[in-house]
Scaffold this motif. Structure first.
Motif, mmCIF file in Angstrom:
data_model
loop_
_atom_site.group_PDB
_atom_site.id
_atom_site.type_symbol
_atom_site.label_atom_id
_atom_site.label_comp_id
_atom_site.label_asym_id
_atom_site.label_seq_id
_atom_site.Cartn_x
_atom_site.Cartn_y
_atom_site.Cartn_z
ATOM 1 N N VAL A 73 0.841 -1.196 0.000
ATOM 2 C CA VAL A 73 0.000 0.000 0.000
ATOM 3 C C VAL A 73 0.878 1.249 0.000
ATOM 4 O O VAL A 73 0.630 2.202 -0.743
ATOM 5 C CB VAL A 73 -0.952 0.000 1.214
ATOM 6 C CG1 VAL A 73 -1.653 1.359 1.363
ATOM 7 C CG2 VAL A 73 -1.997 -1.101 1.068
ATOM 8 N N ALA A 74 1.924 1.258 0.824
ATOM 9 C CA ALA A 74 2.822 2.414 0.884
ATOM 10 C C ALA A 74 3.556 2.607 -0.441
ATOM 11 O O ALA A 74 3.651 3.725 -0.958
ATOM 12 C CB ALA A 74 3.817 2.238 2.025
ATOM 13 N N PHE A 75 4.085 1.526 -1.008
ATOM 14 C CA PHE A 75 4.794 1.603 -2.285
ATOM 15 C C PHE A 75 3.883 2.141 -3.378
ATOM 16 O O PHE A 75 4.231 3.079 -4.115
ATOM 17 C CB PHE A 75 5.314 0.210 -2.662
ATOM 18 C CG PHE A 75 5.990 0.135 -4.016
ATOM 19 C CD1 PHE A 75 7.340 0.387 -4.140
ATOM 20 C CD2 PHE A 75 5.261 -0.201 -5.159
ATOM 21 C CE1 PHE A 75 7.966 0.314 -5.388
ATOM 22 C CE2 PHE A 75 5.875 -0.274 -6.393
ATOM 23 C CZ PHE A 75 7.238 -0.022 -6.508
ATOM 24 N N GLN A 76 2.705 1.571 -3.484
ATOM 25 C CA GLN A 76 1.782 1.951 -4.554
ATOM 26 C C GLN A 76 1.288 3.384 -4.376
ATOM 27 O O GLN A 76 1.167 4.130 -5.357
ATOM 28 C CB GLN A 76 0.599 0.970 -4.576
ATOM 29 C CG GLN A 76 -0.461 1.281 -5.626
ATOM 30 C CD GLN A 76 0.060 1.156 -7.049
ATOM 31 O OE1 GLN A 76 1.106 0.556 -7.277
ATOM 32 N NE2 GLN A 76 -0.658 1.723 -7.999
ATOM 33 N N VAL B 260 15.818 2.200 -10.719
ATOM 34 C CA VAL B 260 16.307 2.237 -9.337
ATOM 35 C C VAL B 260 15.841 0.940 -8.704
ATOM 36 O O VAL B 260 14.647 0.670 -8.627
ATOM 37 C CB VAL B 260 15.749 3.444 -8.551
ATOM 38 C CG1 VAL B 260 16.256 3.401 -7.117
ATOM 39 C CG2 VAL B 260 16.138 4.753 -9.219
ATOM 40 N N ARG B 261 16.799 0.112 -8.261
ATOM 41 C CA ARG B 261 16.481 -1.233 -7.786
ATOM 42 C C ARG B 261 16.889 -1.410 -6.338
ATOM 43 O O ARG B 261 17.866 -0.829 -5.880
ATOM 44 C CB ARG B 261 17.205 -2.288 -8.624
ATOM 45 C CG ARG B 261 16.926 -2.229 -10.111
ATOM 46 C CD ARG B 261 17.621 -3.370 -10.838
ATOM 47 N NE ARG B 261 17.455 -3.284 -12.277
ATOM 48 C CZ ARG B 261 18.308 -2.673 -13.093
ATOM 49 N NH1 ARG B 261 19.417 -2.119 -12.576
ATOM 50 N NH2 ARG B 261 18.082 -2.626 -14.382
ATOM 51 N N GLY B 262 16.141 -2.269 -5.658
ATOM 52 C CA GLY B 262 16.486 -2.618 -4.288
ATOM 53 C C GLY B 262 15.333 -3.300 -3.605
ATOM 54 O O GLY B 262 14.298 -3.566 -4.226
ATOM 55 N N ASP B 263 15.508 -3.616 -2.334
ATOM 56 C CA ASP B 263 14.414 -4.244 -1.602
ATOM 57 C C ASP B 263 13.290 -3.227 -1.398
ATOM 58 O O ASP B 263 13.512 -2.010 -1.392
ATOM 59 C CB ASP B 263 14.904 -4.782 -0.263
ATOM 60 C CG ASP B 263 15.416 -3.676 0.650
ATOM 61 O OD1 ASP B 263 14.642 -3.189 1.487
ATOM 62 O OD2 ASP B 263 16.595 -3.297 0.496
ATOM 63 N N ALA B 264 12.077 -3.739 -1.240
ATOM 64 C CA ALA B 264 10.898 -2.881 -1.178
ATOM 65 C C ALA B 264 10.975 -1.898 -0.012
ATOM 66 O O ALA B 264 10.583 -0.730 -0.148
ATOM 67 C CB ALA B 264 9.631 -3.736 -1.065
ATOM 68 N N GLU B 265 11.467 -2.333 1.120
ATOM 69 C CA GLU B 265 11.547 -1.454 2.285
ATOM 70 C C GLU B 265 12.442 -0.253 2.009
ATOM 71 O O GLU B 265 12.076 0.901 2.287
ATOM 72 C CB GLU B 265 12.060 -2.233 3.486
ATOM 73 C CG GLU B 265 12.192 -1.414 4.753
ATOM 74 C CD GLU B 265 12.624 -2.261 5.940
ATOM 75 O OE1 GLU B 265 13.737 -2.019 6.461
ATOM 76 O OE2 GLU B 265 11.856 -3.158 6.346
#
Length: 229
Positions: free
Chosen positions: A122-125, A161-166
């Motif tokens: 939800v936060a990412f989106q 830009v790549r990485g873990d979701a957090e």
């Protein structure tokens, strides 16, 4: 959050949080500010402060932070069933705010917690798609493709830009602590935008608010009903 605050000692409560200028105690105080009469306060800030939500939050939080941590925790528990939302924005920005402020407290204190993936989604989106004006995202993510390598989530187009979701969510929200775990051709641009946010005029702030008011509201659902892709 109430339980977490209750378990901290004075030194931890005085620790600078990830929210610039706020201690851990201040973050707890901030979380109480919109639980009662929240929409009234937002409209008051739009009218009296020309939609400068940073200033509004500073004023409201400074007032709430005069209370003891025990009283702040008590208020969080007492008003935890609040249904206050950001006008015409649904529940997603509220959950996003809680997720981010949880990081604001835990990360500098070194208190680990695995945020459930559906809440992190939800936060990412929300931050990637159409963040509420109070987040001040602006053009920070323009021209970038965000790729969460651990969950498979993607958003945007342009330099990756790549990485873990957090770490992505932290960086997307303007928290520099997330940048070091990221990579990709778009990282220098994102790093520069986080370090030096472009200034926003009063007209730009008001235009953003007007866009939220004029656009069709989202479906009336709770964030807890969101499903990850």
């Amino acid at each position: 959050m109430a339980d977490l605050l209750d378990g901290l000692d004075p030194g931890q409560l005085a620790t600078p949080s990830l929210s610039e200028g706020w201690t851990v105690h201040d973050v707890g105080a901030h979380l109480t500010t919109y639980l009662r009469f929240g929409q009234v306060k937002i409209y008051w800030g739009i009218v009296t402060m020309a939609a400068d939500f940073d200033r509004l939050n500073r004023v409201l939080t400074a007032r709430a932070a005069r209370r003891s941590t025990a009283e702040i925790a008590s208020r969080l528990r007492r008003w935890s069933t609040s249904r206050t939302t950001i006008p015409r924005s649904g529940y997603d920005p509220v959950l996003t705010d809680i997720v981010l402020h949880d990081y604001d407290v835990r990360v500098p204190l070194g208190i680990a917690r695995d945020v459930p993936e559906d809440r992190l989604w939800v936060a990412f989106q929300h931050l990637a798609a159409k963040p509420s004006p109070g987040y001040g995202v602006g053009s920070r993510l323009a021209g970038l493709r965000l790729e969460a390598v651990d969950t498979g989530w993607t958003s945007g187009a342009g330099a990756p830009v790549r990485g873990d979701a957090e770490s992505l969510v932290l960086a997307m929200s303007g928290r520099a602590v997330g940048l070091d775990a990221l990579s990709g051709d778009g990282l220098p641009l994102l790093r520069a935008r986080v370090a030096t946010p472009p200034p926003r005029t009063t007209l730009e702030r008001l235009r953003t608010v007007a866009q939220v008011v004029l656009d069709p509201p989202p479906p009336t659902r709770r964030s807890r009903n969101a499903t990850t892709p």
